[in-house]
Write a protein that holds these residues in place. Structure first.
Motif, PDB file in Angstrom:
ATOM      1  N   ASP A 350       0.705  -1.353   0.094  1.00 12.92           N
ATOM      2  CA  ASP A 350       0.068  -0.038   0.035  1.00 12.92           C
ATOM      3  C   ASP A 350       1.029   1.459   0.043  1.00 12.92           C
ATOM      4  O   ASP A 350       2.289   1.311   0.509  1.00 12.92           O
ATOM      5  CB  ASP A 350      -1.036   0.100   1.135  1.00 12.92           C
ATOM      6  CG  ASP A 350      -2.394   0.672   0.654  1.00 12.92           C
ATOM      7  OD1 ASP A 350      -2.136   1.717   0.051  1.00 12.92           O
ATOM      8  OD2 ASP A 350      -3.389   0.268   1.206  1.00 12.92           O
ATOM      9  N   ILE A 351       0.482   2.279  -0.254  1.00 10.75           N
ATOM     10  CA  ILE A 351       0.945   3.675  -0.529  1.00 10.75           C
ATOM     11  C   ILE A 351       0.353   4.808   0.108  1.00 10.75           C
ATOM     12  O   ILE A 351      -0.758   4.812   0.351  1.00 10.75           O
ATOM     13  CB  ILE A 351       0.966   4.009  -2.113  1.00 10.75           C
ATOM     14  CG1 ILE A 351       1.562   3.055  -2.971  1.00 10.75           C
ATOM     15  CG2 ILE A 351       1.578   5.536  -2.196  1.00 10.75           C
ATOM     16  CD1 ILE A 351       1.377   3.304  -4.359  1.00 10.75           C
ATOM     17  N   GLU A 352       1.163   5.468   0.922  1.00 12.25           N
ATOM     18  CA  GLU A 352       0.657   6.457   1.623  1.00 12.25           C
ATOM     19  C   GLU A 352       1.439   7.760   0.925  1.00 12.25           C
ATOM     20  O   GLU A 352       2.642   7.858   0.789  1.00 12.25           O
ATOM     21  CB  GLU A 352       0.665   6.569   3.262  1.00 12.25           C
ATOM     22  CG  GLU A 352       2.156   6.263   3.710  1.00 12.25           C
ATOM     23  CD  GLU A 352       1.757   5.617   5.230  1.00 12.25           C
ATOM     24  OE1 GLU A 352       1.844   6.613   6.132  1.00 12.25           O
ATOM     25  OE2 GLU A 352       1.896   4.589   5.525  1.00 12.25           O
ATOM     26  N   ILE A 353       0.901   9.067   1.304  1.00 13.97           N
ATOM     27  CA  ILE A 353       1.379  10.283   0.792  1.00 13.97           C
ATOM     28  C   ILE A 353       1.870  11.145   2.003  1.00 13.97           C
ATOM     29  O   ILE A 353       1.028  11.297   2.960  1.00 13.97           O
ATOM     30  CB  ILE A 353       0.349  10.984  -0.232  1.00 13.97           C
ATOM     31  CG1 ILE A 353      -0.027   9.933  -1.273  1.00 13.97           C
ATOM     32  CG2 ILE A 353       1.044  12.124  -0.693  1.00 13.97           C
ATOM     33  CD1 ILE A 353      -0.924  10.638  -2.330  1.00 13.97           C
ATOM     34  N   HIS A 354       3.087  11.470   1.875  1.00  7.60           N
ATOM     35  CA  HIS A 354       3.563  12.464   2.837  1.00  7.60           C
ATOM     36  C   HIS A 354       4.024  13.756   1.988  1.00  7.60           C
ATOM     37  O   HIS A 354       4.215  13.631   1.168  1.00  7.60           O
ATOM     38  CB  HIS A 354       4.872  11.726   3.478  1.00  7.60           C
ATOM     39  CG  HIS A 354       4.651  10.872   4.664  1.00  7.60           C
ATOM     40  ND1 HIS A 354       5.248  11.214   5.767  1.00  7.60           N
ATOM     41  CD2 HIS A 354       3.707   9.896   4.837  1.00  7.60           C
ATOM     42  CE1 HIS A 354       4.853  10.184   6.662  1.00  7.60           C
ATOM     43  NE2 HIS A 354       4.013   9.735   6.062  1.00  7.60           N
ATOM     44  N   VAL A 355       3.571  14.969   2.624  1.00  9.69           N
ATOM     45  CA  VAL A 355       3.646  16.316   2.342  1.00  9.69           C
ATOM     46  C   VAL A 355       4.734  16.960   2.982  1.00  9.69           C
ATOM     47  O   VAL A 355       4.879  17.134   3.856  1.00  9.69           O
ATOM     48  CB  VAL A 355       2.434  17.045   2.353  1.00  9.69           C
ATOM     49  CG1 VAL A 355       2.535  18.154   1.507  1.00  9.69           C
ATOM     50  CG2 VAL A 355       1.216  16.222   1.602  1.00  9.69           C
TER      51      VAL A 355
END
Ligand SMILES: Cc1cc2nc3c(=O)[nH]c(=O)nc-3n(C[C@H](O)[C@H](O)[C@H](O)COP(=O)(O)O)c2cc1C
Ligand code: SF4
Ligand code: SF4
Ligand code: FES
Ligand code: FES
Lengths: 632, 235
Positions: A350-355
Motif C-alpha cells: 500500500d501507498i501513503e502520501i507524505h507532504v
C-alpha cells in the motif's frame, strides 16, 4: 476562563484529532505539524505542549523539526499567508511589481505580518508554475498566471476576509500545458494492466521467484518478487530521471538482495519533491497520469518484494493531495493496492502520501528519508545507502516520479521495446519542463537524443542567448552548444529547460540561483552552510558595483571548497551557475568589474538605507557621496 | 580481524568497524576535528577531519577504514581547505578570543593555530545572538556556537535529557534548549551533566569561574592541539 485558556483548549482539541489520525506515531511529526498549522494558521506553543505530551518526544525535537521547514510557522503569519514564487522566470514575468502592488494594497511590508494580523506577504523558491507564472501560494495553495488585475482582486478578497474555499475556483486552475507527448504522456493505459503483464511474465503462477532466497523471504510476508520483472527493467536500460541517472535495475536488485532483519520490510519511495527551480514535469505526471506512477511503484514492490510505499509530495503541490488520495482509494477498491493484489496471495502493498513543507534539500534521497521519518531533512552520512538501510533502517528504493511511470510501461510492454527508443546510452524518453523566453512554454516529451536546437524550435524560442538545463544544479548552455543533445552521454537532465533570450542579464540569472542555494542549504555542514552565504555576499557585492578581479579568484576558491568538502549534492553544485556563466557570459561579469583592485563590500551609503526608510527621507541630503555609489 | 591502510605513507593498523580517525588516533596520528569526540556517535558535520581516500575527499570521522586504503591528510591542499573551514566558522559567529573565558582551552582556536590561520579572511557576518544567563550555574554564549552538536549528543545519549537541540535551517541553524521559555534555567540542566563538559568552544560556560587559570597556562598554551591527550583517546 480567560481567552488564552479557551484558545489553548481549542488548540489541544485540534492537536488530539490530528495526532490520533496519525496513530500517535512520532515518525509522522512533519505531517502532524503541517495539519495542525492548516487548522490553526500556525503552530502555537500550546500545540507543541500538547504534541510533547501526546507523542512523548522532547520539545527540542519538535521545535527542531518545525524550525527546519520554511512552510511551518512557530510565529503567527496571519490568516492569509501569501508567498510569491521567486524563481528567475517569475522575475522575468514581473513578480516584483505584483508583490509591491499587493503589499501596498494591503498596507503590509514585505516579509512582515500586517498590523491587524490578517495577512503576510513573502517570497518562496520556484513553485513549479514556471510555464504559467508568475505564481504564488496562498496558505500553501497554488495560484498561477498572476497579473495586476488578479492581484487587486486578491487584495480585495483578503481585505474582506473571504475564506480561501470561497475564492473563485478559476484562480486555482493549474494547466498541464502538454505540448509534445510521447510514450509516457500518450500512454493509453488501463490501471492494473502492467501488474497483470508482470504477473503473466513470471514462470508459472506468478509466485515463482527466480531465485530461492526471495521465494523463501517473499512468500509469507509479501510479494514474491519474481525475477522476470526485474529482468525486464534491467533489459530496458532504464536510468533514474531525478538527476543522478543511476541504473534503476541495479538499484532495485540491490534492495531486493539486501538482508531483511526481523520485523523489517522493504520500502518503495516515490520522490515527488521536484524542487529544482524550473522543473514541473512531475506535477503534470501526477495530475495527468497518477495511475501510471502508482502502478510503477507497485511493479517495483512486486519486483523487489516490498510491502510499504510512500510518495513524498512537495508542499507546493498540496493542491494535488486530495485527488491523489482519491486515486489511491480507487486503486484499493480495484484490488490494485492492499492485500493479495490482483488476486495474488501474499501480494500486499500500500501507498501513503507524505507532504513536504518547503525544503529543497528533502529531494536528496537520504534527506527525504529523514523527513519521512518525521525529522529535520538533513542528508545522511553514506555509506550505508538507502537500498540496505533506508526508511527506519529498512531496505528502501527511492526513485523519481518519471522513473516509476516508465517502469510501469516497461512492465507492460517489455524491456526490449523500451531499449529501442532513444539513443544507445539513453533508453526511452525524457520529459522536459520548458519555460522562460519562448512562445509555447510547457511540457515536452522527447525520445532521448533530441538537440537543444530542436527543442528551441519546437517551443518557439527566438533570439536565444542561453538555456539552463536541469536547473541551477545543472548546466548553462550557450548558443554555440545548441547542437548538443539531451541524454546521459551528453547533457543529462532532471527535466528543467529554462530559456533566456539575448535581452537577459546572465549575471542576474546566476545571482538568483546563488540566492536559491543559500536559502536552501540545510546548514548541516560547514562548507555549504557558510560557503553559500559567502558566495551570495560576493555576487551581491558584484551586483552593487564593488567587484574586482580579486572577487573572481575568491569565487573560484569557494567553488573548490564546496566541491571537495560538502556533505551532499547541494553544496557540490552550488557554484555551478556562477562558474558556467563566468566561463560563457564573461561580458555580463566584466560590466560589473567596476574596480581594478580589491574594494570592500561594505558601503556606508547603502548601510544607511534603513535609517532613510525610518525617517522617510531619500533626498540628496540623506545620502553620502561615495566613489562607487551603486544604487541599491 | 586486524588490517592496515596507509596514512600519508605510514602503515596504520585497524580493526573491523573502526573509522579512519579512530584508527589514526589509536596510532598516535592527529587529524584535525571539531565535531568528532571519541565518546560519541560521529556526526560528520564540521568537515575539518576531511582527508583524501584513494584520491577522493571524505570525512575521516564517519568513513570506516578498509584494507589497503590510501589516505592523505597532512598535505598542503587539504590543510588549506581545513584552514578555510576554520575561517568560515570564525566569521559565521562572534569570536572575540581575548575576552573569551575559553581562550587557551578552545579547540576552534587551537585548531586555527595548528592550521596556521593568520586572519579571518572572509568578511564577518556579525550575527545578532543573545546570551542566555538565566541558569544559576551556567552561561550560554551562543555567539561562539559552531553547531558541532556535541552537547546535543551528550545530553541525549549520555544524560538522557535532551536539553539541547538544533533548530532553523541553513545559515539560520541555531542551538535551542528544552524549555517553552527557551531559557536554560527552565530545563533540567545541571553542571554534573556530560553536556556541560563537551563544548569545544566557549558556549557552555561555568559561572563564577572567570579566568581561574590565567591565560598562558591553559591547555593549548602548554602544547599544541596535535600533541594533547585527545589525539590518542581513541585507543
Ligand atoms: C539537493 C538535491 C535535491 C534533489 N532533488 C530531487 C528531486 O526533487 N526529485 C528527484 O527525483 N530527485 C532529486 N534528487 C536526486 C535524489 O537524491 C535521487 O538521486 C533520486 O530521487 C533517485 O531517483 P532516480 O534514480 O529515479 O532518479 C536530488 C538530489 C540532491 C542532491
Ligand atoms: S552540502 Fe549543504 S545541503 Fe548538503 S549537507 Fe551540507 S549544508 Fe546541508
Ligand atoms: S554549544 Fe558547543 S557543543 Fe553545543 S553545538 Fe554549539 S559549539 Fe557544539
Ligand atoms: S570531525 Fe569529522 S566532520 Fe567534524
Ligand atoms: S577563544 Fe573564543 S570561542 Fe574559542
Amino acid at each position: 476562563m480567560g481567552l488564552n485558556e479557551m484558545h489553548a483548549e481549542a488548540v489541544a482539541g485540534v492537536v488530539d484529532r490530528v495526532i490520533n489520525r496519525y496513530r500517535r506515531d512520532p515518525t509522522c511529526m512533519l505531517q502532524i505539524l503541517r495539519e495542525v498549522q492548516e487548522a490553526c494558521d500556525w503552530v502555537p506553543p500550546e500545540a507543541i505542549d500538547r504534541m510533547q505530551a501526546m507523542l512523548g518526544v522532547p520539545r527540542t525535537k519538535i521545535e527542531g523539526v518545525a524550525g527546519f521547514y520554511s512552510f511551518i510557522y512557530t510565529e503567527p503569519r496571519g490568516k492569509y499567508r501569501v508567498l510569491f514564487s521567486d524563481n528567475i522566470t517569475d522575475r522575468m514575468q514581473g513578480n516584483r511589481a505584483l508583490m509591491e502592488r499587493l503589499c501596498s494594497n494591503l498596507w503590509v511590508e514585505r516579509g512582515k505580518v500586517s498590523e491587524d494580523g490578517l495577512v503576510s506577504v513573502g517570497k518562496t523558491a520556484c513553485t513549479g508554475l514556471c510555464d504559467q507564472g508568475p505564481g504564488m501560494l496562498v496558505n500553501n495553495y497554488a495560484i498561477a498566471g498572476l497579473n495586476l488585475e488578479r492581484i487587486d482582486e486578491i487584495a480585495e478578497l483578503i481585505r474582506n476576509k473571504v475564506p480561501l474555499a470561497d475564492w473563485p475556483p478559476a484562480y486555482f486552475r493549474i494547466e498541464d500545458n502538454i505540448r509534445r507527448a510521447d510514450i509516457l504522456l500518450n500512454a493509453d493505459f488501463t490501471p492494473g494492466e502492467a501488474l497483470l503483464a508482470a504477473r503473466a511474465r513470471a514462470p508459472s503462477d506468478g509466485l515463482n521467484a527466480s531465485n530461492m532466497r526471495s521465494w523463501r523471504e517473499g512468500l509469507p510476508s509479501g510479494i514474491g518478487g519474481p525475477g522476470a520483472t526485474l529482468d525486464e527493467i534491467k533489459r530496458s536500460g532504464l536510468r533514474g530521471r531525478g538527476g543522478a541517472g543511476f541504473t534503476t535495475g541495479l538499484k532495485w536488485e540491490a534492495c531486493r538482495n539486501a538482508q531483511l532483519k526481523a520485523g523489517h520490510q522493504r520500502i518503495v519511495v516515490c520522490n515527488a519533491d521536484e524542487g529544482e527551480p524550473g522543473t514541473f514535469k512531475d506535477r503534470v505526471l501526477l495530475s495527468k497520469c497518477p495511475d501510471l506512477v502508482f502502478e510503477g511503484m507497485t511493479v517495483a514492490a512486486y519486483a523487489i518484494g516490498a510491502t510499504r510505499g510512500f510518495v513524498y509530495l512537495r508542499g507546493e503541490y498540496r493542491y494535488l493531495l486530495d485527488h491523489l488520495n482519491a486515486v489511491l482509494a480507487h486503486r484499493r477498491r480495484q484490488n490494485l493496492l492492499g492485500k493479495d493484489i490482483c488476486g495474488l496471495p501474499g501480494a500486499d502493498f500500500d501507498i501513503e502520501i507524505h507532504v513536504g513543507a518547503g525544503a529543497y534539500v528533502c529531494g536528496e534521497e537520504s534527506a527525504l528519508i529523514e523527513s519521512l521519518e518525521g525529522k529535520r531533512g538533513t542528508p545522511r552520512n553514506r555509506p550505508p545507502f538507502p537500498v540496505t538501510n533506508g526508511y527506519l533502517d529498512q531496505p528502501t528504493i527511492v526513485n523519481n516520479v518519471e522513473t516509476f511511470a516508465a517502469a510501469a510501461l516497461i512492465a507492460l510492454r517489455g524491456g526490449e521495446w523500451y531499449a529501442g527508443i532513444g539513443t544507445k546510452q539513453s533508453a526511452g524518453t525524457k520529459i522536459l519542463s520548458v519555460s522562460g523566453d519562448c512562445e509555447r512554454p510547457g511540457i515536452y516529451e522527447y525520445p532521448f537524443g533530441v538537440s537543444i536546437r530542436q527543442v528551441l524550435a519546437d517551443c518557439g524560442a527566438t533570439d536565444t542567448q542561453a538555456v539552463q538545463v536541469s536547473g541551477p544544479s545543472g548546466i548553462c548552455v550557450a548558443e554555440n552548444e545548441f547542437d548538443r543533445i539531451i541524454g546521459f552521454e551528453d547533457i543529462p537532465t532532471a527535466g528543467a529547460f529554462t530559456i533566456f533570450n539575448k535581452s537577459r542579464d546572465m549575471f542576474e540569472v546566476a545571482r538568483n540561483y546563488v540566492h536559491f542555494f543559500q536559502h536552501e542549504s540545510c546548514g548541516f555542514c560547514t562548507p555549504c552552510r557558510v560557503g553559500t552565504s559567502l558566495l551570495k555576499n560576493l555576487m551581491d557585492k558584484l551586483h552593487y558595483g564593488s567587484g574586482s578581479p580579486y572577487d573572481f579568484a575568491e569565487i573560484e576558491k569557494l567553488n573548490q571548497l564546496l566541491q571537495s568538502m560538502s556533505h551532499c549534492g547541494l553544496g557540490h553544485t552550488a557554484c555551478n551557475p556562477v562558474l558556467d556563466t563566468i566561463a560563457k557570459f564573461r561580458p555580463a561579469y566584466d560590466k560589473r568589474m567596476m574596480q581594478q583592485d580589491f574594494t570592500p563590500a561594505f558601503d556606508l551609503d547603502r548601510e544607511l538605507s534603513s535609517a532613510r526608510q525610518m525617517t522617510g527621507r531619500d533626498d540628496a541630503g540623506a545620502h553620502l557621496e561615495t566613489e562607487h555609489g551603486g544604487q541599491s | 580481524m586486524s588490517y592496515t591502510f596507509t596514512l600519508d605513507g605510514k602503515v596504520v593498523p585497524f580493526v573491523d568497524g573502526q573509522t579512519i580517525i579512530q584508527a589514526a588516533s589509536a596510532a598516535g596520528i592527529f587529524i584535525p576535528h571539531l565535531c568528532y569526540h571519541p565518546e560519541f556517535k560521529p556526526h560528520g558535520s564540521c568537515k575539518l577531519c576531511t582527508v583524501k581516500v584513494n584520491g577522493r575527499h571524505t570525512a575521516s570521522c564517519t568513513m570506516r577504514a578498509a584494507p589497503g586504503m590510501v589516505v592523505e591528510s597532512e598535505t598542503e591542499e587539504i590543510n588549506a581547505e581545513r584552514r578555510a573551514l576554520t575561517q568560515m566558522l570564525f566569521v559565521e559567529g562572534n569570536h572575540f578570543c581575548p575576552s573569551c573565558e575559553k581562550s587557551g582551552n578552545c579547540q576552534l582556536q587551537a585548531t586555527a593555530y595548528h592550521l596556521g590561520m593568520m586572519s579571518a579572511h572572509y568578511d564577518h557576518f556579525f550575527p545578532n545572538r543573545a546570551v542566555d544567563a538565566s541558569h544559576p550555574e551556567a552561561l550560554l554564549d551562543f555567539n561562539r556556537c559552531i553547531l558541532c552538536s556535541l552537547c546535543v549528543r551528550a545530553s541525549r545519549d549520555v544524560d538522557g535529557k535532551n536539553v539541547f537541540g538544533l533548530s532553523g535551517r541553513g545559515i539560520k541553524t541555531h542551538l535551542i534548549v528544552n524549555a517553552k521559555s527557551g531559557r536554560l534555567a527552565d530545563t533540567d540542566f545541571t553542571l554534573a551533566d556530560k553536556a556541560a563538559q563537551v563544548c569545544p568552544v566557549g558556549v557552555i560556560l561555568k559561572k563564577r569561574q572567570g579566568f581561574a587559570v590565567p591565560i598562558g597556562e591553559r591547555k593549548y598554551d602548554k602544547a599544541p592541539i596535535s600533541e594533547t591527550a585527545e589525539t590518542t583517546e581513541g585507543r
